[in-house]
Design a protein around this motif. Structure first.
Motif, short mmCIF file in Angstrom:
data_model
loop_
_atom_site.label_atom_id
_atom_site.label_comp_id
_atom_site.label_asym_id
_atom_site.label_seq_id
_atom_site.Cartn_x
_atom_site.Cartn_y
_atom_site.Cartn_z
N ALA A 1 -24.37 82.68 48.48
CA ALA A 1 -25.62 81.57 48.45
C ALA A 1 -26.20 81.24 47.27
CB ALA A 1 -26.39 82.06 49.68
N LEU B 1 -38.15 83.35 51.20
CA LEU B 1 -37.89 83.46 49.72
C LEU B 1 -36.55 83.21 49.58
CD1 LEU B 1 -40.45 86.16 49.24
CD2 LEU B 1 -40.68 83.90 48.29
N THR B 2 -35.92 83.36 50.42
CA THR B 2 -34.47 83.16 50.15
C THR B 2 -33.85 81.94 50.62
OG1 THR B 2 -33.71 84.70 51.89
CG2 THR B 2 -33.66 85.59 50.07
N PHE C 1 -27.29 84.09 55.32
CA PHE C 1 -28.70 83.56 55.16
C PHE C 1 -28.83 82.19 56.35
CE2 PHE C 1 -30.30 84.49 50.95
CZ PHE C 1 -29.21 85.14 50.57
N VAL D 1 -44.24 88.34 57.83
CA VAL D 1 -43.66 89.15 56.82
C VAL D 1 -42.09 88.74 56.90
CG1 VAL D 1 -42.60 91.41 56.34
CG2 VAL D 1 -45.14 91.28 56.64
N THR D 2 -41.47 88.72 58.12
CA THR D 2 -40.32 88.46 58.21
C THR D 2 -40.04 86.93 57.89
OG1 THR D 2 -40.33 89.33 60.29
CG2 THR D 2 -38.28 88.87 59.79
N SER E 1 -33.00 78.36 48.78
CA SER E 1 -31.61 77.95 48.39
C SER E 1 -30.63 77.56 49.44
CB SER E 1 -31.24 78.90 47.46
OG SER E 1 -31.07 79.89 48.04
N ILE F 1 -31.23 91.99 50.06
CA ILE F 1 -30.91 90.69 50.06
C ILE F 1 -31.70 89.83 48.91
CG2 ILE F 1 -30.46 88.32 50.99
CD1 ILE F 1 -29.10 89.79 53.12
N LEU F 2 -33.02 90.03 48.98
CA LEU F 2 -34.02 89.35 48.52
C LEU F 2 -34.09 89.88 46.95
CD1 LEU F 2 -36.08 87.31 48.84
CD2 LEU F 2 -37.91 89.21 49.36
N MET G 1 -47.24 97.99 61.59
CA MET G 1 -46.57 96.85 61.56
C MET G 1 -45.16 97.15 60.82
SD MET G 1 -48.45 93.40 59.91
CE MET G 1 -47.47 93.68 58.05
N LEU H 1 -32.69 93.09 54.54
CA LEU H 1 -33.76 91.88 54.34
C LEU H 1 -34.12 91.92 52.99
CD1 LEU H 1 -35.49 91.00 57.17
CD2 LEU H 1 -33.47 89.81 56.63
N ILE I 1 -41.00 97.37 62.44
CA ILE I 1 -39.82 96.51 62.05
C ILE I 1 -38.62 97.77 61.76
CG2 ILE I 1 -38.59 94.80 60.50
CD1 ILE I 1 -41.29 93.97 59.62
N LEU J 1 -40.27 86.71 54.07
CA LEU J 1 -39.08 87.34 53.44
C LEU J 1 -37.88 86.41 53.48
CD1 LEU J 1 -38.56 91.14 54.45
CD2 LEU J 1 -38.55 90.01 52.18
N MET J 2 -37.55 85.82 54.49
CA MET J 2 -36.46 85.19 54.63
C MET J 2 -36.56 83.61 53.90
SD MET J 2 -34.00 86.64 55.76
CE MET J 2 -32.49 85.44 55.65
N ASN K 1 -27.19 73.27 42.14
CA ASN K 1 -28.59 72.93 41.90
C ASN K 1 -28.83 73.29 40.51
OD1 ASN K 1 -29.21 71.27 44.18
ND2 ASN K 1 -29.90 73.15 45.25
N ASN L 1 -26.10 77.92 45.32
CA ASN L 1 -27.04 77.09 44.83
C ASN L 1 -27.15 77.06 43.26
OD1 ASN L 1 -29.89 76.24 45.30
ND2 ASN L 1 -30.85 77.93 44.62
#
Lengths: 326, 306, 577
Positions: free
Chosen positions: C449, A29-30, A285, A22-23, A33, B162-163, B147, B159, B151, A26-27, C457, C453
């Motif tokens: 960020a 996906l970002t 990031f 998962v972690t 870029s 940010i996403l 799970m 997280l 976390i 998650l990261m 890009n 990008n």
């Protein structure tokens, strides 16, 4: 018994794997870029960007990156920061003591305050003192931490300094120059630990209160009283001891969360802890650092819970039995 | 508690498995009576209702009471002190603070309410499913919950914020995503403790369905817990949202939430401190009311006290 | 990498100054790094930057410390690896470069005795080094150190080193050789006048310490990752409380002379509220401050306000790539111009910057030597004109209050950076102002960020509100030359004007400043008319410096550059503490 422990340990493995996936996702996906250094420098030519990304291993397929990373984790290698190739485990270990210091102190303060508050409220049940204590503890929990922090800084740092009173530093664990001793560290701890302890005091004092009330209603207490035992002995020796035991459980349950519970306080007070580390790296990031820190913290939580479960299993056969149904 | 902060949920799991079964209906009615006795609790409940009403009626209030739009700027009149034309003054873009506060209530309370609703629904559903099914379904579901709860919540919030671009709906989703786990555990352990009872087997053997079991025995015990969790949860979510705003990850301007109003005004504290006080007080009162109400419900429904 | 080389003044550097905690720090904006095109000795001339300092002069008091705030912790002390501002300061304080700059843009020699001698064909640059510069362990700084440092950038053996500008080196630099212990020759592959200006300011590393390290260990060398124990700069590295502060001590053998200060501290405080509070409480001595706090510091008994112009222009950038949907609005010049007429920039300055800014009348900053103060057309705040232009362009007011043309509404997203308060407020203000003329600009705030990008890009944007940070050289090719619109280039607007291209190339190829100035004047006029990036405001940098600190000589270009700060040795504190 051993089988029970083994089963519990095995049960955590899929959890750990799940968390890492998962972690990682998650990261990623970002991070697709992610350009090293957040560089928008026109002199960073496309081939430079490509080269730097390749140096960081970002151009390989996802599953390769994941497997390599997982392999590293199993050997205690939590990867390297994308910003300066610093080992993530080093970053974590640098800051872990600071977090433990802050959260640990906050917990201790929490315990130290909630026992007397809870007991007093229980003994004076129904009176205005009880209500007042309840109110204060509940109110403390209703204020956003960063706001409380700001107010405290304005009073105890800025204003006290302006008024010529001894004042408290508003950030950091130690003074830059000439500090580092215990007194210096304690002075820096006062405000952040106070803010963080509010949450604990609020919940635990109420718990001690209800626990105390429950104990005081027990038969053996009535018996002791009937036997003519001094009230203070009854309360403070017998009842209190039994009332506090469940608190130990509560505190124990909080321990795994120790790593992350202080994140906001760490950020407000510039406290270089794990929470703040994650926050800053997430914003930048630096996803290897983020994954490393998250996994580390999660491992701690899982280990903590595992230990707690095993201990309960050892202490109380009934619980072991009910645990089996999981 | 809704969010895995203080680990009451885990403790509750353990305690519930040892509790004697109570008779459902009369207990429920009894709790209700006890709740009504606690005036503070009622007062708190009233405050929550009032604020929620204000939040719902925000557009009407802005049109008829304050006469300002929350996004209406007035660059010639920035940082106005509270006065007749602007009861709570104006902010850095000349927007009316009171109107923004009212619309902020909408966002803050709305997000909290939505989060709680989602977390409770999903959590209860999963808890029932896991508890009843047992076997591998239970195992898988509980592993997933483990799970999720392993976390650290705040890490996940960061997280995910940010996403995803946090608007009020996604914000509620993010927080609910973390919160449903502990709810499901609560519900599941309730289901398990009921399942264990002798009379359940008896009832089943005469053909009573699972649904009946759920409605007559499980829900009545679970409902107070859920209500407490909901009430405390609303308070917690408001605080979480404010914290995320402080970290720069919450609701983005120009949408006003109490959290981001509080965060953005910090820098102006030296000359316009009311901008910092007002949303702070709003948050404080709401969370306080939610906590007091939740505690009152818990005390009222717990037979061990009083 | 050392800032100066424009590279420094890059979008990246200034952008990464920001943390999510909004603040206007040294630059607070994206930078338009411009190629240095002046050849040879041109860049010697002052280019108009200004220095504003805490009070100067007086009798220096020996001893004491100064604490300055920075926005992030140092990543590395290796000048060849670092891009972020904080690390560049740290590297610059420890390692003296060949050349360095001071606040007003002047370049002065560092360990080089003088500026280099350049052959007429621009293929050879010869540096004569001073003979009195020593490492703190006593060894002399020699040509070998220079050669080693630059080899990290171009030598194939050092390919694993994360030097960000290897591309430039590989393209232009043939080699760097030591002719004798105090003479270094840079041999170029092809003439590139700006090379020395861009790449002559990296702190020089000690060959006797790092020279024998295997190349793949350079990135993570303890010497540069955890604080160097041998330095040539004004300060020595003393201690590092990770995440909190870095403490430096006086370097007794610094060639410019010993610093008055015993120690110097860089304190990590990304939050502007914390910075202001700590200035107030005296926990820090120097910090950039948010313009909103200027009033509250006026009349302060302990803090002086120091402000200086920045080579920094805030612009709106329009999508002009025909293949992107946003361009359907902005392909038409009338629309681009109309939207500038509709914005009340003075009101924005008053409310967002508390007056600490000026209206930008050209894309070049006023401090640049090539700044055209009368670039035409001049855009005033004229709502009627804006509406007339839009009407004339076929965008008529629709029933819903939104302008329409051929069934399409004039509605788009205004992108900017989240977490920076002034930017967040600015886009909302612009949204309101454009609403008044029937244009819907919906703010879309994204992380730095993501912006990076988008710019480099994807170019998925309609209109962007962003800042350009400029260096001493006014060259604008990276942003406005049509060749720069390829992926990886920085002409993210996809602006294309053959005349501008030609003028840019011309201006880049000559070194005579007067001639260049003329050309840039013309370029500015064209860019004002075409308006791919309407210039909005030029914010001032405002710092709070404790009154006890003297000679803290921050300047326009200094604050964007992480130079070795040659004035640092003159800083002293009146109380000697």
């Amino acid at each position: 018994m051993l089988l029970y422990v083994l089963r519990r340990v095995l049960a955590t493995i899929p959890v750990i794997l799940g968390v890492t996936i998962v972690t990682f996702l998650l990261m990623h996906l970002t991070a697709g870029s992610y350009v090293p250094g957040l560089d928008l420098n026109p002199y960073l030519r496309p081939e430079d960007v490509a080269r730097l990304r390749a140096n960081l291993g970002l151009d390989r397929p996802l599953y390769t990156q994941y497997l390599e990373w997982i392999w590293g984790i199993s050997h205690g290698d939590f990867g390297r920061s994308m910003q300066n190739a610093s080992p993530v485990i080093g970053l974590i270990l640098d800051r872990l003591p600071n977090t433990l210091e802050l959260s640990g102190t906050a917990m201790l303060v929490g315990i130290a305050l909630s026992i007397p508050l809870g007991v007093t409220a229980a003994l004076r049940r129904g009176t205005r003192l009880d209500d007042a204590i309840t109110f204060v503890s509940v109110a403390g929990f209703a204020v956003p931490q960063f706001w409380m922090a700001l107010i405290l800084i304005l009073i105890f740092t800025v204003s006290f300094k302006a008024w010529g009173l001894p004042w408290l530093p508003s950030s950091g664990t130690v003074s830059a120059l000439g500090g580092g001793d215990l007194v210096d560290r304690l002075i820096h701890l006062v405000m952040p630990a106070s803010v963080l302890s509010f949450v604990y005091v609020s919940i635990w004092s109420r718990f001690v209160r209800s626990s105390m009330l429950e104990v005081l209603a027990q038969d053996y207490v009535r018996t002791a009283r009937a036997k003519g035992m001094k009230e203070s002995r009854v309360v403070y020796i017998h009842a209190l001891r039994n009332a506090v035991v469940p608190l130990v459980t509560l505190v124990g349950l909080e321990l795994p969360g120790l790593i992350s519970s202080g994140l906001v306080v760490e950020v407000v007070f510039g406290w270089p802890g794990i929470g703040r580390l994650l926050y800053e790296r997430a914003l930048e990031f630096d996803y290897t650092a983020v994954m490393g820190v998250t996994t580390f913290a999660t491992l701690l939580v899982i280990t903590g819970n595992l230990l707690a479960d095993v201990m309960y299993g050892v202490l109380d056969p009934r619980i072991r039995k009910s645990m089996k149904s999981r | 508690m809704l969010v895995p902060g203080p680990g009451i949920d885990h403790l509750n799991d353990l305690l519930r498995s040892n509790e004697p079964q109570r008779k459902a209906k009369t207990h429920w009615a009894e709790s209700w009576d006890r709740l009504l006795e606690r005036r503070l609790g009622i007062l708190a409940g009233g405050v929550i209702l009032l604020f929620s009403a204000i939040a719902l009626l925000a557009p009407i209030l802005s049109q008829f009471v304050t006469h300002y739009d929350p996004t209406q700027q007035d660059l010639a009149n920035v940082f106005a002190a509270p006065g007749r034309s602007h009861w709570l003054g104006t902010d850095e873009l000349g927007r009316d603070t009171l109107t923004r506060l009212v619309f902020g209530a909408r966002v803050s309370i709305g997000v909290a309410g939505l989060t709680v609703a989602m977390a409770l629904t999903v959590g209860t559903g999963v808890g029932l499913l896991a508890g009843f099914s047992g076997g591998w379904v239970d195992d898988v579901l509980m592993r997933i919950v483990d799970m999720l709860l392993a976390i650290p919540a705040i890490f996940l919030f960061i997280l995910m914020s940010i996403l995803l671009r946090p608007n009020p709906i996604t914000m509620a989703g993010i927080i609910a995503f973390v919160a449903w786990g502990s709810v499901s555990r609560l519900v599941r352990s309730e289901v398990l403790s009921v399942k264990d009872r002798e009379f359940v087997n008896a009832t089943r053997s005469i053909g009573a369905s699972d649904l009946r079991l759920v409605v007559r025995h499980i829900l009545p015990n679970v409902l107070p817990i859920l209500l407490v969790a909901a009430s405390l949860g609303v308070g917690q979510v408001i605080l979480i949202e404010a914290a995320l705003d402080y970290l720069g990850l919450g609701i983005q301007p120009p949408v006003a939430s109490w959290g981001n109003m509080l965060t953005n005004s910090q820098i102006y504290i030296y000359h316009s401190f009311w901008l910092v006080i007002v949303p702070g007080v709003a948050i404080f009162l709401t969370v306080l009311a939610a906590n007091v109400f939740g505690n009152a419900v818990r005390d009222a429904s717990d037979p061990r006290l009083r | 990498m050392n800032s100066s080389n424009s590279a420094g003044g890059s979008l990246s550097r200034s952008l990464e100054h920001w943390s999510r905690r909004d603040f206007i720090k040294r630059a607070g904006g994206a930078t338009a790094v411009l190629a240095f095109t002046s050849a040879g000795l041109e860049w010697l001339e002052a280019c108009g930057g200004q220095t504003s300092t805490s009070s100067t002069g007086g009798t220096p008091v020996e001893g004491g410390h100064v604490i300055e705030t920075v926005n992030n912790d140092v990543f590395s002390f290796n000048p060849m690896l670092v891009i972020d501002f904080t690390s560049q300061i740290a590297a610059g304080l420890c390692f003296e470069p060949l050349l360095t700059s001071i606040g007003n843009g002047d370049q002065i020699p560092g360990i080089a005795q003088d500026l280099p001698q350049t052959s007429s064909d621009l293929l050879t640059h010869t540096f004569r080094l001073r003979k009195d510069v020593k490492w703190s362990d006593g060894k002399p700084v020699t040509a070998d150190d220079v050669v080693f440092t630059y080899r990290l950038g171009y030598d194939p053996a050092y390919k694993a080193v994360n030097f960000p500008y290897r591309g430039d080196f590989e393209r232009y630099l043939a080699n760097v050789k030591a002719v004798d212990p105090y003479t270094v020759v840079f041999q170029m592959k092809r003439p590139f006048a700006p090379f020395i200006t861009l790449h002559g300011q990296y702190g020089i590393l000690p060959n006797h310490i790092l020279g024998n390290l295997p190349p793949d260990q350079i990135n993570t060398a303890d010497f540069t990752q955890n604080g160097p124990n041998v330095v040539s700069g004004v300060f020595k590295f003393s201690k590092w409380d990770k995440g909190q502060q870095i403490v430096f001590g006086r370097n007794e053998t610094y060639f410019r002379g010993k610093s008055h200060l015993d120690s110097y501290v860089m304190k990590v405080l990304p939050d502007s509220v914390a910075q202001a509070n700590q200035l107030r409480s005296g926990e820090v001595d120097a910090s950039a401050i948010d313009p909103s706090l200027v009033d509250s510091f006026k009349g302060s008994s302990s803090v002086d306000l120091v402000d200086f112009p920045q080579a920094f222009v805030i612009v709106n950038a329009y999508q002009m790539d025909p293949s992107k949907s946003g361009s359907k609005f902005f392909a038409d010049k009338a629309v681009r111009q109309a939207l500038l007429y509709a914005i009340d920039r003075q009101a924005m300055i008053n409310s967002l910057y508390f007056g600490q800014a000026s209206i930008a009348t050209s894309i070049e900053p006023p401090v640049s030597f090539a700044y055209n103060p009368n670039a035409k057309p001049a855009y005033t705040f004229d709502v009627a004109k804006a509406q007339a232009l839009l009407d004339g362009a076929g965008w008529k007011m629709g029933a819903s209050g939104i302008r329409e043309k051929n069934g399409v509404q004039l509605k788009f997203e205004l992108m900017s950076i989240t977490g920076i308060h002034v930017y967040e407020s600015a886009v909302v203000v612009i949204q309101e102002q454009l609403k008044k003329i029937g244009v819907v600009a919906t703010p879309r705030l994204v992380s730095i960020a993501t912006i990076g990008n988008v710019v480099t890009n994807t170019r998925d944007f309609d209109m962007m509100y962003i800042g350009f940070l400029w260096q001493q050289d006014p060259d604008a090719s990276q942003y406005y030359a049509s060749t720069s619109s390829v992926s990886g280039g920085k002409n993210f607007m996809h602006y294309s004007n053959p005349q501008v291209d030609q003028l840019l190339a011309q201006a880049g190829a000559i070194s005579d400043r007067t001639q260049r100035k003329q050309l840039y004047f013309q370029i500015q006029d064209m860019l004002q008319d075409d308006l791919p990036t309407p210039p909005l405001m030029v914010p001032k940098a405002v710092w709070g410096v404790n009154k006890r600190v003297k000679n803290f000589n921050l300047g326009t270009f200094d604050s964007n550059q992480n130079e070795a700060r040659p004035w640092m040795k003159d800083v002293y504190v009146t109380d000697g503490k």
